[in-house]
Design a protein around this motif. Structure first.
Motif, mmCIF file in Angstrom:
data_model
loop_
_atom_site.group_PDB
_atom_site.id
_atom_site.type_symbol
_atom_site.label_atom_id
_atom_site.label_comp_id
_atom_site.label_asym_id
_atom_site.label_seq_id
_atom_site.Cartn_x
_atom_site.Cartn_y
_atom_site.Cartn_z
ATOM 1 N N ALA A 63 -28.207 -7.291 -44.533
ATOM 2 C CA ALA A 63 -28.543 -7.133 -45.943
ATOM 3 C C ALA A 63 -28.359 -5.688 -46.405
ATOM 4 C CB ALA A 63 -29.978 -7.580 -46.194
ATOM 5 N N VAL A 64 -28.896 -4.739 -45.628
ATOM 6 C CA VAL A 64 -28.827 -3.329 -46.017
ATOM 7 C C VAL A 64 -27.394 -2.826 -45.969
ATOM 8 C CG1 VAL A 64 -29.556 -0.988 -45.434
ATOM 9 C CG2 VAL A 64 -31.198 -2.881 -45.268
ATOM 10 N N LEU A 65 -26.726 -3.019 -44.838
ATOM 11 C CA LEU A 65 -25.367 -2.520 -44.714
ATOM 12 C C LEU A 65 -24.360 -3.444 -45.392
ATOM 13 C CD1 LEU A 65 -25.373 -0.886 -41.177
ATOM 14 C CD2 LEU A 65 -25.675 0.144 -43.437
ATOM 15 N N GLY A 66 -24.756 -4.690 -45.594
ATOM 16 C CA GLY A 66 -23.915 -5.567 -46.410
ATOM 17 C C GLY A 66 -23.829 -5.047 -47.834
ATOM 18 N N ALA A 67 -24.932 -4.520 -48.343
ATOM 19 C CA ALA A 67 -24.936 -3.925 -49.685
ATOM 20 C C ALA A 67 -24.041 -2.688 -49.723
ATOM 21 C CB ALA A 67 -26.358 -3.582 -50.095
ATOM 22 N N ALA A 68 -24.088 -1.885 -48.652
ATOM 23 C CA ALA A 68 -23.219 -0.709 -48.573
ATOM 24 C C ALA A 68 -21.754 -1.129 -48.542
ATOM 25 C CB ALA A 68 -23.567 0.120 -47.331
ATOM 26 N N MET A 69 -21.454 -2.208 -47.834
ATOM 27 C CA MET A 69 -20.092 -2.718 -47.778
ATOM 28 C C MET A 69 -19.649 -3.263 -49.141
ATOM 29 S SD MET A 69 -18.477 -2.444 -44.835
ATOM 30 C CE MET A 69 -17.293 -3.796 -44.912
ATOM 31 N N LYS A 119 -20.577 -2.114 -52.024
ATOM 32 C CA LYS A 119 -20.233 -0.939 -52.830
ATOM 33 C C LYS A 119 -18.824 -0.453 -52.494
ATOM 34 C CE LYS A 119 -23.003 2.460 -53.589
ATOM 35 N NZ LYS A 119 -23.937 3.588 -53.372
ATOM 36 N N TYR A 120 -18.514 -0.431 -51.205
ATOM 37 C CA TYR A 120 -17.186 0.022 -50.792
ATOM 38 C C TYR A 120 -16.118 -0.975 -51.241
ATOM 39 C CZ TYR A 120 -13.454 1.988 -47.978
ATOM 40 O OH TYR A 120 -12.263 2.559 -47.586
ATOM 41 N N LEU A 121 -16.418 -2.258 -51.129
ATOM 42 C CA LEU A 121 -15.478 -3.290 -51.563
ATOM 43 C C LEU A 121 -15.138 -3.135 -53.040
ATOM 44 C CD1 LEU A 121 -13.958 -6.006 -51.125
ATOM 45 C CD2 LEU A 121 -16.126 -7.168 -51.595
ATOM 46 N N ALA A 122 -16.137 -2.784 -53.828
ATOM 47 C CA ALA A 122 -15.953 -2.658 -55.279
ATOM 48 C C ALA A 122 -15.500 -1.265 -55.696
ATOM 49 C CB ALA A 122 -17.249 -3.018 -55.986
ATOM 50 N N ASP A 123 -15.160 -0.411 -54.710
ATOM 51 C CA ASP A 123 -14.723 0.967 -54.978
ATOM 52 C C ASP A 123 -15.789 1.785 -55.695
ATOM 53 O OD1 ASP A 123 -12.199 0.764 -53.750
ATOM 54 O OD2 ASP A 123 -11.337 -0.156 -55.543
ATOM 55 N N GLU A 142 -19.062 7.941 -47.770
ATOM 56 C CA GLU A 142 -20.363 7.405 -48.190
ATOM 57 C C GLU A 142 -20.726 6.167 -47.373
ATOM 58 O OE1 GLU A 142 -20.984 8.249 -52.853
ATOM 59 O OE2 GLU A 142 -19.056 7.310 -52.361
ATOM 60 N N LEU A 143 -19.730 5.332 -47.080
ATOM 61 C CA LEU A 143 -19.994 4.149 -46.259
ATOM 62 C C LEU A 143 -20.472 4.569 -44.878
ATOM 63 C CD1 LEU A 143 -19.877 1.108 -45.655
ATOM 64 C CD2 LEU A 143 -17.442 1.402 -45.086
ATOM 65 N N ILE A 144 -19.787 5.525 -44.264
ATOM 66 C CA ILE A 144 -20.170 5.984 -42.931
ATOM 67 C C ILE A 144 -21.575 6.605 -42.964
ATOM 68 C CG2 ILE A 144 -19.648 7.688 -41.132
ATOM 69 C CD1 ILE A 144 -16.684 7.182 -41.683
ATOM 70 N N GLU A 145 -21.864 7.370 -44.006
ATOM 71 C CA GLU A 145 -23.199 7.965 -44.130
ATOM 72 C C GLU A 145 -24.268 6.884 -44.261
ATOM 73 O OE1 GLU A 145 -22.920 10.578 -47.450
ATOM 74 O OE2 GLU A 145 -21.819 12.142 -46.341
ATOM 75 N N SER A 146 -23.955 5.804 -44.966
ATOM 76 C CA SER A 146 -24.911 4.700 -45.103
ATOM 77 C C SER A 146 -25.207 4.055 -43.758
ATOM 78 C CB SER A 146 -24.360 3.645 -46.073
ATOM 79 O OG SER A 146 -24.223 4.163 -47.364
ATOM 80 N N ILE A 147 -24.158 3.889 -42.952
ATOM 81 C CA ILE A 147 -24.346 3.306 -41.615
ATOM 82 C C ILE A 147 -25.206 4.223 -40.762
ATOM 83 C CG2 ILE A 147 -23.191 2.515 -39.516
ATOM 84 C CD1 ILE A 147 -20.699 1.966 -41.289
ATOM 85 N N TYR A 185 -5.043 -6.658 -50.638
ATOM 86 C CA TYR A 185 -4.420 -7.952 -50.876
ATOM 87 C C TYR A 185 -5.439 -9.036 -51.225
ATOM 88 C CZ TYR A 185 -0.105 -5.900 -49.155
ATOM 89 O OH TYR A 185 1.002 -5.107 -49.003
ATOM 90 N N ASN A 186 -6.644 -8.631 -51.604
ATOM 91 C CA ASN A 186 -7.710 -9.560 -51.964
ATOM 92 C C ASN A 186 -7.370 -10.274 -53.267
ATOM 93 O OD1 ASN A 186 -10.128 -10.903 -52.376
ATOM 94 N ND2 ASN A 186 -11.302 -9.058 -52.862
ATOM 95 N N VAL A 187 -7.415 -11.595 -53.253
ATOM 96 C CA VAL A 187 -7.102 -12.374 -54.450
ATOM 97 C C VAL A 187 -8.062 -12.053 -55.582
ATOM 98 C CG1 VAL A 187 -8.536 -14.374 -53.848
ATOM 99 C CG2 VAL A 187 -6.445 -14.699 -55.227
ATOM 100 N N ALA A 188 -9.255 -11.570 -55.241
ATOM 101 C CA ALA A 188 -10.248 -11.203 -56.257
ATOM 102 C C ALA A 188 -10.298 -9.694 -56.449
ATOM 103 C CB ALA A 188 -11.628 -11.734 -55.853
ATOM 104 N N LEU A 189 -9.156 -9.048 -56.316
ATOM 105 C CA LEU A 189 -9.103 -7.587 -56.377
ATOM 106 C C LEU A 189 -9.718 -7.030 -57.660
ATOM 107 C CD1 LEU A 189 -7.997 -4.898 -55.145
ATOM 108 C CD2 LEU A 189 -5.919 -5.303 -56.482
ATOM 109 N N LYS A 190 -9.478 -7.670 -58.790
ATOM 110 C CA LYS A 190 -9.955 -7.142 -60.064
ATOM 111 C C LYS A 190 -11.463 -7.295 -60.234
ATOM 112 C CE LYS A 190 -5.548 -7.923 -62.429
ATOM 113 N NZ LYS A 190 -4.855 -8.630 -63.548
ATOM 114 N N ASP A 191 -12.071 -8.233 -59.525
ATOM 115 C CA ASP A 191 -13.521 -8.438 -59.599
ATOM 116 C C ASP A 191 -14.019 -8.912 -58.240
ATOM 117 O OD1 ASP A 191 -16.129 -8.754 -60.453
ATOM 118 O OD2 ASP A 191 -15.753 -10.683 -61.447
ATOM 119 N N PRO A 192 -13.975 -8.041 -57.217
ATOM 120 C CA PRO A 192 -14.289 -8.476 -55.853
ATOM 121 C C PRO A 192 -15.709 -8.983 -55.672
ATOM 122 C CG PRO A 192 -14.149 -6.080 -55.975
ATOM 123 C CD PRO A 192 -13.628 -6.607 -57.267
ATOM 124 N N LEU A 193 -16.654 -8.466 -56.466
ATOM 125 C CA LEU A 193 -18.036 -8.920 -56.327
ATOM 126 C C LEU A 193 -18.319 -10.163 -57.161
ATOM 127 C CD1 LEU A 193 -20.009 -5.548 -56.212
ATOM 128 C CD2 LEU A 193 -19.007 -6.890 -54.351
#
Length: 457
Positions: free
Chosen positions: A426-432, A434-438, A444-449, A272-280
């Motif tokens: 910073a490190v896991l924010g970057a992983a998040m 990636k997940y946010l942007a599909d 992969e997210l869990i492996e990054s953590i 339901y993100n208003v920026a779904l088409k370009d979340p980053l």
């Protein structure tokens, strides 16, 4: 933010009792609403009564304060100027520059041999620096007023708790009611399914995507991801326990219920993100405008976001507040009942380079904040902070801080913060991101953590 009376934090007894999430860590990554050219509404400060006892021998002393809380830069400058009028002590407020972290900045200043007299830091940073750099504040009188919000290391206090902050899913009550054509009771939403159903109803009523979702790594990697630690049992001790289990391999992240619940909740926010088409490509300032204007109804954030909302046109009389970060469909789960809230920013006093006179002047400034009628008012009214000091009689006026304040005093906030390394967000924010942007999946997210924590052994 004011929290319910908690036990005093003691690192020497338990690392888990330390509070150090990056609550309020806007340090320049978001907009700085304290534009000196902007017209700002301020609550008047009554300076007619001042019973604080000033030390005349400190007049003419110059001290510096490194500020990592960008949204109160101008407010701190005004507080310092008022303090100087009364004490004769000059306080220079130094902002952390855009894109820089407080820890990086303070370390750089120490390495150059020119650190600030005081620095507003996250608790993690205080822990990393205090033993070597900080002055011992254990004998300061304000200790008695901050019970439950102190950070102790080896039985000593090295930092001054500046504020209490909370975070969750901000709602705009009027917008929800206007869209649905009915009264909205925030307390009626008690589970993730109920929250999802509300989002579906809003979408069906014309608000296609009701969520504003920040893409900043500090928001994703600290404010959101750290729920997997902090909701272990709702205590800082528990957060430390689960981190230790992850680091040592005792806990398999793929089977840890809070990880799976967190991802499910985040998936709802994504959908339901208003920026779904370009979340980053989402713009932080635009999110505040969208919430204030009614394009969205919710924004995951903390009470530090009020200056952004006020700049976007929100008024103190408007009905904004917080929903919990719902993690499942158990209405009895504390995570579905309570807001996360804890002491966040700490003031560390330099004990390595500052002269005795500068240290004394800095201590007078901190005591002035706690004990002077003017300092008490300015902390709450000018800086818009919820103070952690029991003797401060003032309550915040903006609706977000007011809601946190009320929830704390009603026992609807849990005081848990995870102590994590400085690069976690910073490190896991970057992983998040990636997940946010599909660009990655759940595995992969869990492996990054897990990989991150494996490197911390």
């Amino acid at each position: 933010m004011k929290r319910k009376a908690a036990t005093r934090i003691a690192l020497g007894l338990s690392l888990g009792l330390l509070s150090a999430s990056l609550a309020g860590c806007t340090f320049g990554f978001a907009s700085d609403p304290d534009d000196p050219n902007a017209e700002v509404k301020e609550e008047p400060i009554d300076t007619s009564t001042d019973t604080f006892s000033y030390d005349d021998s400190l007049q003419g002393t110059n001290i510096t304060l490194l500020n990592s809380k960008a949204e109160i830069q101008v407010a701190l400058e005004k507080m310092g100027a008022e303090f100087e009028k009364k004490s004769g002590i000059h306080v220079e407020v130094m902002p952390v520059t855009d894109g820089d972290s407080p820890y990086t900045r303070i370390v750089s200043l120490y390495n150059s041999g020119n650190p600030p007299t005081m620095a507003i830091l996250d608790t993690t940073d205080v822990i990393a620096l205090a033993r070597e750099k900080a002055a011992d504040l254990s004998q300061e009188p304000w200790i008695a007023e901050a019970e439950g919000y102190l950070t102790e290391m080896d039985g000593k206090v090295y930092s001054f708790p500046l504020c209490i902050e909370g975070r969750g899913i901000i709602y705009n009550k009027a917008v929800i009611e206007e869209t649905l054509g009915e009264t909205f009771d925030p307390d009626s939403i008690t589970t993730l399914s109920e929250f999802t159903a509300l989002l579906e109803r809003l979408a069906a009523a014309g608000m296609e995507r009701p969520i504003s979702l920040a893409k900043e790594d500090w928001s994703l990697g600290a404010h959101q991801l750290q729920y997997i630690y902090e909701t272990y049992d709702g205590t800082s001790q528990g957060a430390q326990e689960v981190i230790d289990q992850i680091k040592t391999g005792q806990l398999e992240l793929g089977t840890y219920n809070r990880v799976n619940e967190f991802v499910e909740t985040f998936n709802v926010l994504k959908k339901y993100n208003v920026a779904l088409k370009d979340p980053l490509g989402a713009d932080y300032d635009e999110m505040a405008i969208d919430l204030a204007d009614g394009k969205t109804a919710f924004w995951f954030n903390g009470n530090w976001a009020w200056p952004n909302l006020a700049e976007a046109g929100a008024e103190n009389e408007d009905e904004y507040g917080f929903l919990p970060y719902f993690l499942n469909d158990d209405p009895g789960d504390f995570a579905n009942q309570m807001i996360q809230g804890s002491p966040s920013k700490q003031v560390m006093l330099d004990g390595q380079f500052a002269s005795e006179k500068q240290q004394a002047a800095a201590k007078e400034f901190l005591n002035w904040i706690v004990y002077s009628e003017i300092g008490q008012q300015m902390l709450v009214k000018t800086c818009n902070i919820i103070p952690p000091f029991q003797n401060n009689p003032y309550e915040p006026s903006d609706p977000l801080s007011r809601d946190i304040y009320d929830k704390v005093h009603e026992g609807k906030a849990f005081n848990a913060s995870a102590i994590v390394p400085n690069d976690h967000w910073a490190v896991l924010g970057a992983a998040m991101q990636k997940y946010l942007a599909d660009r990655s999946d759940k595995q992969e997210l869990i492996e990054s953590i897990q990989e991150y924590w494996d490197e911390q052994k």
